[in-house]
Structures are given as structure tokens and as C-alpha cells.
Design an enzyme around this catalytic site. Structure first.
Site, short mmCIF file in Angstrom:
data_model
loop_
_atom_site.label_atom_id
_atom_site.label_comp_id
_atom_site.label_asym_id
_atom_site.label_seq_id
_atom_site.Cartn_x
_atom_site.Cartn_y
_atom_site.Cartn_z
CG ASP A 386 -1.99 0.74 1.14
OD1 ASP A 386 -2.23 1.36 -0.06
OD2 ASP A 386 -2.64 1.20 2.11
CG ASN A 388 2.93 1.24 -4.99
OD1 ASN A 388 3.86 1.33 -4.91
ND2 ASN A 388 2.15 0.13 -4.80
NE ARG A 390 -1.90 6.11 0.90
CZ ARG A 390 -1.85 5.60 2.00
NH1 ARG A 390 -1.55 6.14 3.14
NH2 ARG A 390 -1.78 4.27 2.00
CD1 TRP A 391 7.06 7.18 -1.80
CD2 TRP A 391 7.04 7.30 -4.02
NE1 TRP A 391 8.36 7.32 -2.41
CE2 TRP A 391 8.20 7.47 -3.80
CE3 TRP A 391 6.53 7.36 -5.49
CZ2 TRP A 391 9.28 7.60 -4.73
CZ3 TRP A 391 7.51 7.89 -6.25
CH2 TRP A 391 8.97 7.75 -6.00
CG HIS A 403 0.50 1.78 -9.51
ND1 HIS A 403 0.49 1.11 -8.08
CD2 HIS A 403 -0.35 2.80 -9.55
CE1 HIS A 403 -0.71 1.48 -7.91
NE2 HIS A 403 -1.17 2.64 -8.28
CB THR A 432 -12.45 -7.72 -6.91
OG1 THR A 432 -12.50 -7.47 -5.51
CG2 THR A 432 -11.84 -9.24 -7.55
CD1 TRP A 435 -11.63 -4.80 -11.14
CD2 TRP A 435 -10.92 -3.80 -12.98
NE1 TRP A 435 -11.08 -5.85 -11.79
CE2 TRP A 435 -10.73 -5.26 -13.15
CE3 TRP A 435 -10.75 -3.38 -14.29
CZ2 TRP A 435 -10.20 -6.01 -13.93
CZ3 TRP A 435 -10.20 -3.95 -15.27
CH2 TRP A 435 -9.75 -5.32 -15.02
CG LEU A 495 9.81 -16.94 -2.86
CD1 LEU A 495 9.65 -16.96 -1.41
CD2 LEU A 495 10.11 -15.35 -3.12
NE ARG A 558 -8.54 0.14 4.16
CZ ARG A 558 -8.15 1.40 4.33
NH1 ARG A 558 -8.00 1.99 5.72
NH2 ARG A 558 -7.80 1.94 3.32
CB SER A 560 -8.00 -4.32 2.09
OG SER A 560 -7.77 -3.04 2.77
#
Length: 623
Positions: A386, A388, A390-391, A403, A432, A435, A495, A558, A560
Site C-alpha cells: 500500500d 504507491n 500517495r508516494w 506503481h 477486485t 477497478w 521461493l 486493515r 482489505s
């Protein structure tokens, strides 16, 4: 790929190859000093111009640094076409020759050179521009089957063939633009336009090559298209011009023009790339005009538009493209070892490149992971990435830039997970609910994921890649890339990285419940005895372990709608930094914090745990 002489050849000296503006390198600098390599690219240019002058003209509108690579790709496709279409040769022999050529390419890519000049140029192109030619496996196999004869019942079969035959070659060109720093952006809200444009291009190709294909026993128009014109199919097979054939051809050219006319398709695209596509549409409409005007001669030879008509389209395009590319700084990659690029054309199985997997790059400051005891190490960490947007906004940038920058943080998480020995890492990439965001932001997210799948640094690591989410609403190209990487990396033992894309926890539970209900309906499970294990077996990834640690960045607290089934007992960890500001040290800090927590899953504390002093907080290695 079906190729055709749409236009007259135009002079294009090989030495005009130089990058626009930046560097002013000569053609020799672009393709190297090796005279054999220069000669190989020169042959590819001549082959492209001879087989498809329209493609050659379009390549001339591209940045000069990309032209040799485009010549190599189209020359290779033409070479395969020639083998598949040779007149007077039995279909089985033609198919065997195509197979032999593709196997030789596999060998040449492995050793980094070829005695065949076209393959030699293609090997260099793949290494130089880091193209994954394994994507062409299906197209080469389709060309091999073409040698045995082609017929299509309906438009759906015809489109499926077009997708297998042509699309992978075109995708390689898109990758070239991406690698050069001028991406041929495909907007999310224009997917239908792109599909229609490809259909129009292939229909134009089909009509142009009608005489050549009929001579080879191919009638590539689907029966569904010919049914409204009784007698047209038989007349075409007999190469007889009739009123039914004339009406069919007129109908097909109208359809082709309608598919090709997509004025909004290039909106938001780099102007140079938009000029290439707009010019391609103009040339193909000219070609359809020539098909219309050909009449009975359409069944005897391929029609061509006039030189004057072509000039009206090409001359302004050349001027505009020269200006567009002169203002664009392009990236010219360094030559990579060709032997690192491998294509498997002989069938499924683990990719040969897996034997040469590399370790993750070290942290830029030399930071090393802390030692974590085995019983304090989580098996599965899930991250909500979370902050991206706002940065970016805090820096006066568009949200989509956050992003793009956030991709580096995702790389860091994978590097750090490999270094510390984490087994499972899951990243919440697009929900979801996302969008609802602006179309440009959504498009950027999908393009970034697509680029990572096609060219990202994780491809060469010991990482098994998977994805979770709904495929029906994602761009088809992105779904194919996700499925390709899942298949390509399925045998890797390091991984396991799961990308959640168009993912929603409630949606996952709803679809799992529906699958479980269907299983009960057909008698696979007894609805009276259904338990948690039955539900888990019907999840998209039944083998995914429960999440031990759920970490969210961006100063929000949260979950989400993220992995509700798997996070039922997860430790929650929230940090204030926006996603682009984190690196692998933050992952190590989160895992260290996880190791301090007491996980009882409902059990009571023991007396020793009651008496155990709280551990002192270790200093963050970042500060």
C-alpha cells in the site's frame, strides 16, 4: 505468419541503422563489428523487403536501433513460411523441414551462434534485446501444421489460428519497444479495438494472398463467412471468378476496413508507436482497395496498390516519425551472452534455462539477513503493498508513477525472501475493488506486471511464480503471460511467489463454495460431512499454506479482503512507510518481529511463558 507483397520495395541502405539523436551510432555500432553478423542482418533486411515490402516500410518508421531486430524477426518468420509453402513438395516433407529449422534454432540459441545467417541474426537479436523466444514455440508449431493444409469452419477457429500464428511474432516487436524505452502502450479500455485491428490485418493478408494460398490448397476464409454466398466456396477452390465470389470479396473488404478503422486505438500511445500503427492501418486500407479493384485477377496474382497511393501514406508518416523519434531518448542494451537465451520448440517440459539460475543481487549497502531460528521462521508471508499512489502524489507525480517505482520494492522483497530462506511470499497487486480507479492507473499496473513477466529480473531467479485471481476481466495478453510464467517456472524449488491480480477474498470464497456445491451435486463429496479440509481442496491453490505473517505498508491497519481463508490465524504487522520506500531490510525486520510473538492458536500460556521476560526490541538495521 502469412506474408505478402503489399507494396513496392523502397531503398533502405543497411548503414542507415543508427539510434535517433542519442549517441549517433552507426549501423556498425548497433549490430557489432562482426562482418558475418552485419551480413546476416543485411540478408534479413533484404528478405523482409522481398517478402513483405509493407512490413519493410513500417520498420523504416521505427527507431533506427530497432530495425535490425525487426528485420531478423520477420526474416525468420518468412523463412519458416517458405519452408511450409514450397510448391511441388509433399506436405509431410514441408512439415519436417519446418521442424528441422526450429530444432536448429533451439541448438543455435543454446550455443550463441549459427551457420544459417537468418538464425545467426535472430540469435544476436534475442541476446541483445533479451527476448524470450520460447514464446514463439506455438507459432512455429502452427507453421509446421500449416504445411499439411488449412481449413476453418468459423471465425472462432480462424481467430484462434491467427492468434497462434501471428500474435507471438508481433509480441516480440512490442517487447523491443518496451526494452528501448518507448512502450507500445495498449490501453485497458481499448482491448476490443486491438483485437479487431489484428483481425482486420489478418483478413487483409488472407484476401491479398488468396491466389497464392489457393495454389497451395489453402482456403483460409472460414466457411461461416462463405455460407451467405452459395457456390462461392466451390468457385474459389476451382479458382473461378463468379458473381458469388465477387459478392463475397466485396463483403470481406468492407468487413476488413471496419475492423481496421480504430481511431481511438492509439490514444495515449507514444507518438512514434502510434504513427507506426496508424500507417499500418492506412497501408492495409490501400491494400483492400487494391483487392476490390482486382476483379478476376485476384485469383491469379496478389494485387498491389499504386506507388502514388503508397507515397501519399508513407511520405508524411516518415516525416512525422523522424520528428517523434528525434525527441525520444532510447535505451540501447548492451550485448548479452546469447547462450543464456534458450527456446524450447520440441514440446513441454522444464525450461533449459533453469539450470543456469542466478542468486539474488546483494543489497546495495551490503546488508545481510539476520539469523532466524527455524522455529521462529514463518513459512508464508503475505504483503499488502500500500501507498504507491500517495508516494507519487506527495512528489507531484501521477499516481501511476508510484506503481512503476514500487516495482523495485517488489524486487527487493523477492531478493530478501530468497536470502533469508522464506518458502512462500504472496503480493497483493490488484484487487477486485481496484477497478474503481482511473483507467490510466489501472492500465499502468497491468502494463507493469506484463513487463515484469516478460522481461523482469525475477525470471532468472530460483522463483516459482504463480498467480491468483479472476482471469475473465484481465487483458488476454496478461493472462497468457501469467499462465506462461506459471508453467515455465513450475519445477523451481526456491521461493514460491504468488501474485494476486484481480483478486478478492470474498470472490475467492464464493467461487470455492460454488465449486464445492458442484462437487456435492455430482456426488464427489457428501454435503452432510463437509469440513474445512474439503473447502480447502477446492480453493484455486489447494497447496498454498496458511499465512503466518500478514504485513501492510502505507500506515493503514486493515486487511482489505486479502486472503481471508488463509489469514485466519496470521500475525498482523503494520508499518507507516509507503511501499516504494521499503526494501528487503523491512521484510527481515517484519520476520524478526514475527519471531518474537507467541503463537498459540487458542491454547493457554504455559507457566514458563508467563514467566518469560519480554524480549528487548532489536534496533532496526536501517537506521
Amino acid at each position: 505468419m502469412r506474408t505478402h507483397p503489399h507494396a513496392q520495395p523502397t531503398p533502405a541502405p543497411f548503414d542507415d541503422v543508427r539510434p535517433a539523436r542519442r549517441g549517433r551510432a552507426t549501423g556498425r555500432a548497433v549490430v557489432g563489428e562482426d562482418p558475418l553478423l552485419r551480413a546476416a542482418y543485411a540478408l534479413c533486411r533484404r528478405t523482409t523487403r522481398a517478402h513483405d515490402p509493407a512490413i519493410h516500410a513500417l520498420v523504416q518508421l521505427m527507431p533506427a536501433v530497432l530495425r535490425p531486430a525487426c528485420w531478423a524477426l520477420w526474416a525468420a518468420a518468412s523463412a519458416l513460411d517458405d519452408l511450409a509453402d514450397r510448391p511441388g513438395v509433399e506436405p509431410a516433407r514441408r512439415a519436417a523441414d519446418v521442424e528441422s529449422w526450429t530444432k536448429a534454432l533451439e541448438h543455435d540459441l543454446a550455443v550463441g551462434a549459427s551457420t544459417d545467417p537468418i538464425r545467426h541474426a535472430l540469435v544476436d537479436t534475442a541476446a541483445r534485446w533479451r527476448l524470450d523466444l520460447s514464446d514463439l514455440r506455438g507459432a512455429m508449431a502452427t507453421t509446421r501444421e500449416d504445411a499439411r493444409g488449412l481449413r476453418f469452419a468459423d471465425w472462432a477457429q480462424w481467430r484462434a489460428w491467427c492468434s497462434r500464428e501471428v500474435a507471438p511474432w508481433v509480441e516480440q516487436v512490442r517487447h523491443l519497444f518496451d526494452q528501448a524505452g518507448a512502450p507500445m502502450t495498449l490501453r485497458l479500455d481499448r482491448q476490443a479495438d486491438y483485437r479487431h485491428f489484428v483481425d482486420g490485418a489478418q483478413l487483409t493478408d488472407t484476401l491479398t494472398d488468396l491466389s497464392t494460398d489457393l495454389a497451395q490448397g489453402h482456403l483460409l476464409l472460414p466457411r461461416e463467412a462463405m455460407e451467405p454466398f452459395p457456390g462461392a466456396e466451390e468457385d474459389l477452390i476451382r479458382r473461378r471468378w463468379s458473381p458469388a465470389v465477387a459478392a463475397l470479396i466485396a463483403e470481406m473488404t468492407v468487413l476488413g476496413r471496419r475492423w481496421l478503422t480504430r481511431p481511438a486505438m492509439t490514444r495515449g500511445m507514444h507518438p512514434g508507436a502510434a504513427i507506426v500503427l496508424d500507417t499500418a492501418a492506412g497501408l492495409m486500407r490501400l491494400q483492400l482497395d487494391a483487392v476490390d479493384a482486382a476483379g478476376p485477377t485476384l485469383l491469379a496474382r496478389p494485387p498491389r496498390p499504386s506507388v502514388a497511393a503508397r507515397a501519399r501514406v508513407l511520405l508524411p508518416a516518415r516525416l512525422r516519425s523522424a520528428v517523434a523519434w528525434s525527441l525520444t531518448p532510447l535505451t540501447v542494451p548492451a550485448v548479452r551472452p546469447a547462450a543464456a537465451v534458450v527456446v524450447k520448440t520440441s514440446g513441454p517440459g522444464p525450461a533449459a534455462e533453469d539450470a543456469g539460475l542466478r542468486p539474488p543481487p546483494p543489497h546495495r549497502d551490503g546488508a545481510r539477513p539476520p539469523h532466524i531460528a527455524a522455529d521462529k521462521m514463518p513459512e508464508h508471508v503475505a504483503i499488502i503493498m500500500d501507498g504507491n499512489g500517495r508516494w507519487a502524489q506527495q512528489r507531484g507525480l501521477g499516481r501511476q508513477e508510484g506503481h512503476r517505482v514500487g516495482t523495485a520494492a517488489a524486487h527487493e522483497m523477492v531478493y530478501g525472501a530468497l536470502e533469508i530462506g522464506l518458502r512462500h511470499l504472496t503480493l497483493y497487486t490488484f484487487s477486485t475493488e481496484n477497478w474503481k480507479r482511473d483507467t490510466d492507473e489501472v492500465t499502468t499496473i497491468f502494463q507493469t506486471v506484463q513487463h515484469e513477466l516478460d522481461h523482469g529480473p525475477l525470471r532468472d531467479l530460483n522463483v516459482r511464480q504463480r498467480w491468483s485471481g479472476r482471469p475473465d476481466r484481465l487483458p488476454e495478453d496478461l493472462v497468457h503471460a501469467l499462465e506462461r510464467e506459471e508453467h515455465r517456472t513450475r519445477d523451481r524449488t526456491g521461493l514460491t511467489l504468488t501474485i494476486c491480480l484481480d483478486y478478492g477474498g470474498r470472490d475467492e470464497i464464493t467461487r470455492t463454495a460454488a465449486a464445492l456445491a458442484q462437487a456435492a451435486r455430482v456426488g464427489d463429496v457428501d454435503p452432510r460431512l463437509i469440513g474445512p479440509d474439503d473447502f480447502a481442496r477446492h480453493l484455486p491453490h489447494p497447496d498454498m499454506p496458511d499465512v503466518d505473517l500478514l504485513w501492510r505498508t502505507g500506515d493503514e491497519q486493515r486487511t482489505s479482503n486479502f486472503l481471508p481463508w488463509h489469514t485466519a490465524y496470521a500475525e498482523l504487522y503494520f508499518t507507516p512507510d509507503h511501499w516504494p520506500d521499503v526494501d528487503r531490510r523491512d521484510l527481515w525486520q517484519a520476520i524478526t518481529e514475527y519471531g518474537r510473538r507467541q503463537r498459540r492458536h487458542g491454547a493457554a500460556l504455559t507457566s514458563s511463558e508467563h514467566q518469560r521476560p519480554s524480549p528487548h526490541t532489536q534496533p532496526d538495521s536501517r537506521h
